[in-house]
Structures are given as C-alpha cells and as structure tokens.
Design an enzyme around this catalytic site. Sequence first.
Site, mmCIF file in Angstrom:
data_model
loop_
_atom_site.group_PDB
_atom_site.id
_atom_site.type_symbol
_atom_site.label_atom_id
_atom_site.label_comp_id
_atom_site.label_asym_id
_atom_site.label_seq_id
_atom_site.Cartn_x
_atom_site.Cartn_y
_atom_site.Cartn_z
ATOM 1 N N LYS A 273 47.254 49.338 53.445
ATOM 2 C CA LYS A 273 46.848 48.241 54.136
ATOM 3 C C LYS A 273 45.754 47.303 53.653
ATOM 4 O O LYS A 273 44.685 48.137 53.461
ATOM 5 C CB LYS A 273 47.046 48.600 55.553
ATOM 6 C CG LYS A 273 46.409 47.438 56.525
ATOM 7 C CD LYS A 273 46.590 48.066 57.793
ATOM 8 C CE LYS A 273 46.287 47.083 59.010
ATOM 9 N NZ LYS A 273 44.981 46.786 59.312
ATOM 10 N N HIS B 258 43.051 42.161 57.939
ATOM 11 C CA HIS B 258 42.531 42.667 58.902
ATOM 12 C C HIS B 258 42.451 41.662 60.364
ATOM 13 O O HIS B 258 41.428 41.904 61.239
ATOM 14 C CB HIS B 258 41.240 43.426 58.805
ATOM 15 C CG HIS B 258 40.839 44.731 59.427
ATOM 16 N ND1 HIS B 258 41.005 45.772 58.936
ATOM 17 C CD2 HIS B 258 40.462 45.174 60.758
ATOM 18 C CE1 HIS B 258 40.672 46.832 59.570
ATOM 19 N NE2 HIS B 258 40.575 46.516 60.614
ATOM 20 N N GLN C 34 47.276 55.832 61.171
ATOM 21 C CA GLN C 34 46.500 55.074 59.927
ATOM 22 C C GLN C 34 45.291 55.865 59.691
ATOM 23 O O GLN C 34 44.527 56.623 60.798
ATOM 24 C CB GLN C 34 46.033 53.739 60.568
ATOM 25 C CG GLN C 34 44.949 52.909 59.791
ATOM 26 C CD GLN C 34 43.596 53.183 60.555
ATOM 27 O OE1 GLN C 34 43.502 53.001 61.497
ATOM 28 N NE2 GLN C 34 42.652 53.353 59.408
HETATM 29 C C1 FNR Z 1 42.375 46.074 64.488
HETATM 30 N N1 FNR Z 1 42.908 46.330 63.317
HETATM 31 C C2 FNR Z 1 42.778 47.555 62.577
HETATM 32 N N2 FNR Z 1 43.276 47.985 61.621
HETATM 33 C C3 FNR Z 1 43.267 49.373 61.064
HETATM 34 O O1 FNR Z 1 43.744 49.608 59.908
HETATM 35 N N3 FNR Z 1 42.409 50.026 61.978
HETATM 36 C C4 FNR Z 1 42.073 49.739 63.022
HETATM 37 O O2 FNR Z 1 41.460 50.886 63.746
HETATM 38 C C5 FNR Z 1 41.972 48.667 63.798
HETATM 39 N N4 FNR Z 1 41.516 47.976 64.804
HETATM 40 C C6 FNR Z 1 41.802 46.805 65.153
HETATM 41 C C7 FNR Z 1 41.295 46.746 66.485
HETATM 42 C C8 FNR Z 1 41.397 45.462 66.920
HETATM 43 C C9 FNR Z 1 40.969 44.929 68.362
HETATM 44 C C10 FNR Z 1 42.191 44.310 66.170
HETATM 45 C C11 FNR Z 1 42.626 42.937 66.833
HETATM 46 C C12 FNR Z 1 42.698 44.805 65.179
HETATM 47 C C13 FNR Z 1 43.604 45.210 62.390
HETATM 48 C C14 FNR Z 1 45.233 45.243 62.751
HETATM 49 O O3 FNR Z 1 45.749 46.528 62.384
HETATM 50 C C15 FNR Z 1 45.934 44.308 62.084
HETATM 51 O O4 FNR Z 1 45.619 44.227 60.554
HETATM 52 C C16 FNR Z 1 45.559 42.721 62.688
HETATM 53 O O5 FNR Z 1 45.303 42.753 64.178
HETATM 54 C C17 FNR Z 1 46.511 41.736 62.407
HETATM 55 O O6 FNR Z 1 46.064 40.454 62.833
HETATM 56 P P1 FNR Z 1 46.783 39.791 64.209
HETATM 57 O O7 FNR Z 1 48.131 40.221 64.476
HETATM 58 O O8 FNR Z 1 45.876 40.722 65.292
HETATM 59 O O9 FNR Z 1 46.406 38.503 64.186
#
Ligand code: FNR
Length: 379
Positions: free
Chosen positions: A254, A278, A130
């Site tokens: 995304k 997110h 990513q």
């Molecule tokens: C994320 N997410 C995220 N997305 C991304 O593109 N880069 C990142 O570094 C992060 N970091 C991150 C940290 C934490 C602690 C969380 C909970 C989420 C978002 C992640 O990829 C995703 O979109 C969401 O977590 C999806 O929702 P659910 O499944 O957590 O409900």
Amino acid sequence: MASPITCIEDLRSRAKRRLPRMFFDFIDGGSWSEATCAHNTGDFDSLRFRQRVAAKLAALDCETEVLGRRQRLPLAIAPTGLSGFIHGDGEILAARAAKNHGIPFTLSIMSNCSMEAVSAATQRHPFNLQISIFKDRGFLQSLIDRARALSCPALMLTLDLHQVGRRHRDAKNGLAVPPRLTFRHLIEFATKPNWAWSMIRTRHRSFGNLDGQLSGVQGRDAIAQWAAGQLATDIGWDDVSWVRERWDGKLIVKGVLDADDAALAVQAGADAVQVSNHGGRQLDGADSSIRALPAIVERIGDRAEVHLDGGVRTGQHVLKALARGARCIHLGRAHLYGLAAAGQAGVDQAISLLHEELRLTMAFCGCQSVADIHPGILL
Ligand code: FNR
C-alpha cells in the site's frame, strides 16, 4: 428532527457535530495545504460517464473476486489508526459492519483494539492486518506470527509511512506525541455526550497491538513514542522481500503512486498493489490516486491486482475506479464518518449508501455486473 442521511457527506456533517474538534480534524484533515486530499475527490468528479440506455439489464450484481475470495461488493475497509478514539471499540464495530456486508476489513497496526480482540468480537471472521516496516525486526516478526495465528488472509504493508506528513490541524489541536490536552479540550469532550459515553464504556484506549508486547515500554504515550521511533527512511524493496519470505498469505503493498514502484513491488512479491497517497495525509502535492491509477494498471495489471483508496465518497467514484482498472476500492474516511456519526450502524450505512449508488450508476452505464465494467464506460 434531524434531516435524513442520504450520502456520505451527510455522515461527515453528523461526524463533525458528534466528535470533539481534535478528533474530527484528525480524520478529516490532510497534510500541508491539503491539496492532494482535495484532489483525491476532485479528480474523481472531473471524470464523466458514458450514459447507455435500453441495455436490457437483468438483476444487477456487484459481487466480485479479490485475492482469490468472493466478496459481495468491490469494497473494503481501509486501515485507520486510533479508530477507537472516533467511537469506543471503533475497530470492532467497523469489522462487524464489514462482515455483515461481505467485504474485507483491514486492521491498522496502530489500532486501539488489538487484533486478538477484533478476532474474538467477530467470531474469528477473517480480516487483514496492516503493518509497517518497523526497525525492530523481532517485533515485526512477532506481528506476522500473530496474524498467522489468527488466520489473516492478507497482510497489507504500508510503505508511505516512513515519516509523518506535516498535519497542521493536528499540531494546532494538540494532537501530538504525547497529546497536549488543556482544560478547553476537557470542556469540549464533556459537550459531546455520545462520543464521551462510548469512550467511558470502552476498555480499548491504548495501542491494542502493542500494549503489553514491548519489554520496558509501558503506557500509551511511551508506546506512541516507541512507535514513532520505529519509522525509518532507509527502508527498501529488500525489506518488502523480507516480509514476503516470512508470510505465505496474500501480500498487499500500500502507498504506491508510481508505475516504476508498482513494478518493483510486484518483483518483491506483492500479490496486490494499493494505489494510495494515504488520503492526502503524507506528501501533499503528490498525484491523486484516481489519476495515478491507469499507468499502474497498465504496467502491472497482468501480474498483480491493483487496488485503490483515496477520496472515495460516492458509489460513482467506486465505479470510476473500477472502470480505470482497480479490483478493490478501500474506504478510509467514508467509513470513519459513519463510525463517528452512529457507531456500527453508521459504518453499515456508509457501505449501504455506496452500494446503492454503485448499483444505480452501473444501471445508467449499461453494466449488469462488475465484469461488464471497462474503461469505455468513461468518456
Ligand atoms: C489513515 N490511513 C492509514 N493507513 C495505514 O496504512 N495505516 C494507518 O494506521 C492509517 N491511519 C489512518 C488514520 C486516519 C484518521 C485516516 C483518515 C487514514 C490511510 C487510509 O488507510 C487510507 O489510505 C486513506 O484514508 C484513504 O483516503 P480516504 O478514503 O480517507 O479519502
């Protein structure tokens, strides 16, 4: 004796006991009122299945094809920054669990373990990287080159991280750049022995992909400050095209919630669009992913794959997203709760639980394979 774990919510409860509050809130929380975070799951729960019986189903099969690759389940591990603070070597453990289950893993650019460390620890098993549109295009280019050198099949370009949503829990807990650690934090860390031991043992406590790669920027806090300064509100679709021109693997865009944006993403060269808010950590008040999905599938589903993340906590949620046209469902918190609860075994368990729940629910809905899943299985 601890009660058995039978669902993701059990893993969440165990994660809450095992993690210092600062880190549990970091993974569990959303932005502002956390309404979008809650709706992500709540809107799944308000959809109903059409039950079918006597459907003469043979062995059930959850295999599918995502971006030209066969995978055992229509699931993937979503990128999550700083997973190495949830459990020492967190990204390596999650990548190994994904490998065991035959599903893709996407490494966050803000991970603790570097992409090279994850690759070495998984015997060069392919995983996705990513990225965000960093202002420093030279560094962005170098990330793309490193992903190519590791044979990453796909880049996931996150577009909803051009600024950071207001996260009250993190601010109150002192999780900031730089972090504000007090004596109270240190006492609490000492009362979480499993977590503390995993943190003592790991070598990966910085931003692995950035550490040692930025001239004149050294140390975790300075790197975090540099990264925060790289986010820009003036990014546009030409920046997505910029990445597309430099990357010949698959490109997943995304953070899309709007059908017009999905069409623009495809025009800029996306092979897949990931419907995502997110996890409700950015724009609170935005639509839930499962509600936003159908319009996006309708607009671009014949030209690109549509993926989804956000709020998925059961195999039934997975089936609902597949029924509404998602090709692959990415797991954020569901895998993090497992990671916090029991390291790699916890991520394994999270994936197994979702697999079994998906299989069972497919059987109740008369679906023998992923190909049998269609919008008509929902009322
Ligand atoms: C994320 N997410 C995220 N997305 C991304 O593109 N880069 C990142 O570094 C992060 N970091 C991150 C940290 C934490 C602690 C969380 C909970 C989420 C978002 C992640 O990829 C995703 O979109 C969401 O977590 C999806 O929702 P659910 O499944 O957590 O409900």
